[in-house]
Write a protein that holds these residues in place. Structure first.
Motif, PDB file in Angstrom:
ATOM      1  N   LYS A   2      -7.826   4.674  -2.490  1.00  0.00           N
ATOM      2  CA  LYS A   2      -7.047   4.629  -3.709  1.00  0.00           C
ATOM      3  C   LYS A   2      -7.873   5.175  -4.860  1.00  0.00           C
ATOM      4  O   LYS A   2      -9.036   4.876  -4.996  1.00  0.00           O
ATOM      5  CB  LYS A   2      -6.625   3.193  -3.999  1.00  0.00           C
ATOM      6  CG  LYS A   2      -5.717   3.094  -5.178  1.00  0.00           C
ATOM      7  CD  LYS A   2      -4.758   1.967  -5.002  1.00  0.00           C
ATOM      8  CE  LYS A   2      -3.917   1.890  -6.235  1.00  0.00           C
ATOM      9  NZ  LYS A   2      -2.566   1.561  -5.980  1.00  0.00           N
ATOM     10  N   GLN A  60       3.671   2.696  -7.588  1.00  0.00           N
ATOM     11  CA  GLN A  60       2.648   2.404  -6.591  1.00  0.00           C
ATOM     12  C   GLN A  60       2.372   3.674  -5.809  1.00  0.00           C
ATOM     13  O   GLN A  60       3.295   4.417  -5.475  1.00  0.00           O
ATOM     14  CB  GLN A  60       3.111   1.304  -5.652  1.00  0.00           C
ATOM     15  CG  GLN A  60       3.287  -0.021  -6.335  1.00  0.00           C
ATOM     16  CD  GLN A  60       3.750  -1.093  -5.369  1.00  0.00           C
ATOM     17  OE1 GLN A  60       4.076  -0.825  -4.223  1.00  0.00           O
ATOM     18  NE2 GLN A  60       3.775  -2.323  -5.851  1.00  0.00           N
ATOM     19  N   ASP A  62      -0.563   5.844  -2.948  1.00  0.00           N
ATOM     20  CA  ASP A  62      -1.645   5.758  -1.978  1.00  0.00           C
ATOM     21  C   ASP A  62      -2.049   7.169  -1.579  1.00  0.00           C
ATOM     22  O   ASP A  62      -1.195   8.012  -1.302  1.00  0.00           O
ATOM     23  CB  ASP A  62      -1.182   4.975  -0.741  1.00  0.00           C
ATOM     24  CG  ASP A  62      -2.297   4.767   0.246  1.00  0.00           C
ATOM     25  OD1 ASP A  62      -3.351   4.243  -0.160  1.00  0.00           O
ATOM     26  OD2 ASP A  62      -2.128   5.142   1.412  1.00  0.00           O
TER      27      ASP A  62
END
Length: 85
Positions: A2, A60, A62
């Motif tokens: 991340k 969010q 990743d």
């Protein structure tokens, strides 16, 4: 893995790829990157051969990559698209 990345930057690059990229089936290709969404459009993906970015609901995200230098090259490609389109 991340890394910190601005959600507005990701969305801007994705939209520029959609507007200016070459459509290939359900994806758009521009500047060495490929962009597409999942079936419902809530998650978007930007990738090249070495790095995969998944950006989803509530900002969010990743990244998947093997080496830091691959990530840096990927961000350079995104920055080039953002600045030139």
């Amino acid at each position: 893995m991340k890394n910190d990345i601005d959600s507005k930057f990701v969305l801007s690059v994705f939209e520029k790829m959609r507007q200016h990229g070459e459509k290939q089936q359900e994806s758009y290709v521009l500047g060495g990157l490929k962009a597409f969404t999942d079936f419902d459009g809530y998650t978007l993906f930007i990738e090249d051969a070495l790095v995969h970015l998944r950006f989803g609901f509530h900002n969010q995200y990743d990244f998947e990559y093997a080496k830091e230098e691959h990530f840096e090259q990927f961000i350079k490609k995104m920055t080039t698209i953002d600045q030139n389109y």
